[in-house]
Design a protein around this motif. Structure first.
Motif, PDB file in Angstrom:
ATOM      1  N   GLU A 181      39.930  37.728  49.214  1.00  0.00           N
ATOM      2  CA  GLU A 181      39.625  36.398  49.835  1.00  0.00           C
ATOM      3  C   GLU A 181      39.105  36.265  51.152  1.00  0.00           C
ATOM      4  OE1 GLU A 181      43.074  34.009  49.193  1.00  0.00           O
ATOM      5  OE2 GLU A 181      43.334  34.391  46.977  1.00  0.00           O
ATOM      6  N   TYR A 246      42.104  37.590  38.115  1.00  0.00           N
ATOM      7  CA  TYR A 246      40.772  37.111  37.363  1.00  0.00           C
ATOM      8  C   TYR A 246      40.643  35.885  37.138  1.00  0.00           C
ATOM      9  CZ  TYR A 246      37.968  36.374  33.390  1.00  0.00           C
ATOM     10  OH  TYR A 246      36.559  35.917  32.689  1.00  0.00           O
ATOM     11  N   LYS A 249      39.990  33.740  40.391  1.00  0.00           N
ATOM     12  CA  LYS A 249      38.451  34.051  41.005  1.00  0.00           C
ATOM     13  C   LYS A 249      37.313  33.843  39.909  1.00  0.00           C
ATOM     14  CE  LYS A 249      38.957  36.030  44.704  1.00  0.00           C
ATOM     15  NZ  LYS A 249      38.515  35.326  46.006  1.00  0.00           N
ATOM     16  N   SER A 250      37.781  33.538  38.650  1.00  0.00           N
ATOM     17  CA  SER A 250      36.634  32.715  37.774  1.00  0.00           C
ATOM     18  C   SER A 250      36.171  31.561  38.192  1.00  0.00           C
ATOM     19  CB  SER A 250      37.013  33.180  36.471  1.00  0.00           C
ATOM     20  OG  SER A 250      38.111  32.010  36.127  1.00  0.00           O
ATOM     21  N   THR A 252      35.737  30.659  41.220  1.00  0.00           N
ATOM     22  CA  THR A 252      35.012  30.492  42.261  1.00  0.00           C
ATOM     23  C   THR A 252      33.856  31.643  42.550  1.00  0.00           C
ATOM     24  OG1 THR A 252      36.550  32.016  43.448  1.00  0.00           O
ATOM     25  CG2 THR A 252      36.770  29.467  43.991  1.00  0.00           C
ATOM     26  N   VAL A 253      33.092  31.537  41.271  1.00  0.00           N
ATOM     27  CA  VAL A 253      31.932  32.919  41.303  1.00  0.00           C
ATOM     28  C   VAL A 253      30.740  32.481  42.181  1.00  0.00           C
ATOM     29  CG1 VAL A 253      32.641  33.424  38.988  1.00  0.00           C
ATOM     30  CG2 VAL A 253      31.087  31.749  39.242  1.00  0.00           C
ATOM     31  N   THR A 254      30.690  31.294  42.709  1.00  0.00           N
ATOM     32  CA  THR A 254      29.640  30.835  43.600  1.00  0.00           C
ATOM     33  C   THR A 254      30.277  30.617  44.977  1.00  0.00           C
ATOM     34  OG1 THR A 254      29.431  28.613  42.959  1.00  0.00           O
ATOM     35  CG2 THR A 254      28.169  30.079  41.684  1.00  0.00           C
ATOM     36  N   ASP A 255      29.444  29.940  45.572  1.00  0.00           N
ATOM     37  CA  ASP A 255      29.900  29.585  47.304  1.00  0.00           C
ATOM     38  C   ASP A 255      30.801  28.381  47.118  1.00  0.00           C
ATOM     39  OD1 ASP A 255      28.846  31.679  48.270  1.00  0.00           O
ATOM     40  OD2 ASP A 255      26.853  30.471  48.846  1.00  0.00           O
ATOM     41  N   ASP A 258      33.931  25.518  40.888  1.00  0.00           N
ATOM     42  CA  ASP A 258      33.615  24.907  39.869  1.00  0.00           C
ATOM     43  C   ASP A 258      34.844  23.883  39.555  1.00  0.00           C
ATOM     44  OD1 ASP A 258      32.896  23.799  37.671  1.00  0.00           O
ATOM     45  OD2 ASP A 258      32.708  25.783  36.316  1.00  0.00           O
TER      46      ASP A 258
END
Length: 427
Positions: A181, A246, A249-250, A252-255, A258
């Protein structure tokens, strides 16, 4: 056959589902009787100023008179840690130097003395300086489960050693989490990986702590009948925690996070796997194994209640991250800035109008003070502090009911002790 146990379980499920349905209502908050603040709970402005309490706390007191999470005199476990006696705390801390010596000063790795010196520094910086909830809970559970005739000094010492193994497990988890993070601070000090002599090698240091944990388990428990089950418990918790990381984190795979995936089902899965299993279930499971209890049904009943506690504990932590006073909680909340999938964000999205959802999409996860302030204002506009206070009271009552139905000889007092620590009720 329709048994009383099945009937009770069914009633508890209906009650819990109805509670969640009320929270996820999408009607206008201002027109919702279920979520409207009580008018008789306003606070006199002059009294507030004279009391010297934090402005944020006073601003939120209008929502619920008994919101214990915001009462500075009675902060819950998420803020001040598990309440134990000073003697127990001293007893627990006295074992830690022995563990460091066992790992660094007993003739091991004589050909690489610098590695032993580094391990000692790593352990002393990271392991003993938090609230030690998991370690103390392990010892507390053992003492409340063990038969009096087995409460020997040797067995109590082993319970404290096992408690420190759970703390090393936690250290392994947050060392990795802080790197992933990019966190700056931990427990009021710079995160380990932020030290100039560490950096990304902090990942290897996390593995080093994990290996040290298993080394201590082998040294002290390899001759015990429960050793195999203890190892399986730690390995299972490692797997579950990794799945939790996992899942988180799935999102926030982009900046930008989602927000379409910010559902209550997803939030509960992340909470359960990332923290509830090893923070609440593991200490009691280890204590049960140490006291010779390996009955699957006993462990199942304990697990059911403890995971419910763990879920609320995380919800409470989410609330404090946003609305708690940093002077009391000891940290500046960053969940909004980090774009975390929190209980507040999920409930806000459930209840927001299209316009309010656009505010969430534009500002949630933006690392600016202006965007953070807009999200906080939106949370208050949606009356989430009041929603939380209602949820807190209802969850407390539900968990008490569940504890009272525990069978298989599990002491109710153990679960009530943990419960009252979470909610800070008469501890």
């Amino acid at each position: 056959m329709f048994t009383p146990k099945k009937s009770l379980d069914g009633l508890l499920r209906v009650y819990k589902n109805e509670l969640r349905r009320q929270i996820s209502k999408t009607t206008s908050v201002s027109n919702s009787d279920a979520m409207a603040p009580r008018l008789d709970q306003s606070v006199n402005k002059q009294q507030n100023e004279e009391s010297g309490q934090p402005k944020k706390l006073l601003k939120l007191q209008k929502y619920h008179r008994y919101l214990s999470t915001l009462t500075t005199q009675e902060m819950p476990m998420a803020t001040r840690g598990l309440a134990v006696s000073k003697d127990q705390s001293r007893e627990f801390m006295a074992c830690f130097p022995d563990i460091v010596r066992d790992l660094t000063e007993t003739g091991k790795h004589m050909d690489v003395p610098e590695a032993s010196k580094w391990l000692a520094k790593l352990l002393q910086y990271n392991v003993p300086n938090g609230k030690k909830n998991r370690g103390l809970a392990t010892v507390l559970s053992y003492k409340m489960l063990e038969k009096p005739e087995n409460m020997t000094p040797e067995n109590i010492h082993l319970a404290n050693i096992m408690g420190w193994c759970t703390e090393m497990f936690h250290t392994h988890q947050f060392l990795l989490d802080d790197v992933m993070e990019g966190s700056e601070m931990r427990r009021g000090a710079p995160c380990w990986h932020r030290r100039p002599d560490v950096g990304l090698s902090g990942v290897n240091d996390a593995v080093l702590v994990q290996s040290a944990m298993f080394s201590i388990l082998k040294k002290y428990f390899s001759n015990k009948t429960y050793y195999k089950n203890v190892l399986e418990t730690f390995n299972e918790m490692l797997l579950k925690s990794s799945i939790g990381h996992y899942l988180e984190k799935s999102l926030t795979v982009t900046d930008k996070p989602d927000l379409s995936q910010f559902t209550m089902a997803k939030y509960e899965a992340i909470t359960k796997y990332k923290s509830a299993y090893y923070t609440f279930q593991m200490p009691v499971t280890l204590a049960l194994l140490m006291t010779g209890v390996d009955d699957p049904e006993t462990h199942r009943q304990a697990k059911t209640i403890l995971l419910e506690m763990g879920e609320f504990f995380q919800i409470q932590d989410d609330f404090l991250d946003c609305f708690g006073d940093p002077a009391v909680t000891g940290k500046n909340g960053s969940d909004i800035l980090d774009g975390k999938c929190t209980w507040l964000a999920v409930v806000a999205l459930q209840r927001a109008t299209p316009t309010q959802k656009r505010i969430m999409e534009e500002h949630y996860g933006n690392r600016t003070a202006e965007s953070e302030a807009k999200i906080r204002d939106l949370y208050e506009e949606l009356q989430l502090p009041h929603t939380y206070s209602v949820f807190e009271e209802a969850t407390y009552d539900l968990l008490r009911t569940q504890i009272q139905q525990v069978t298989r000889g599990l002491p109710h007092d153990l679960f009530f002790k943990i419960l009252d620590n979470i909610f800070k009720r008469q501890v």
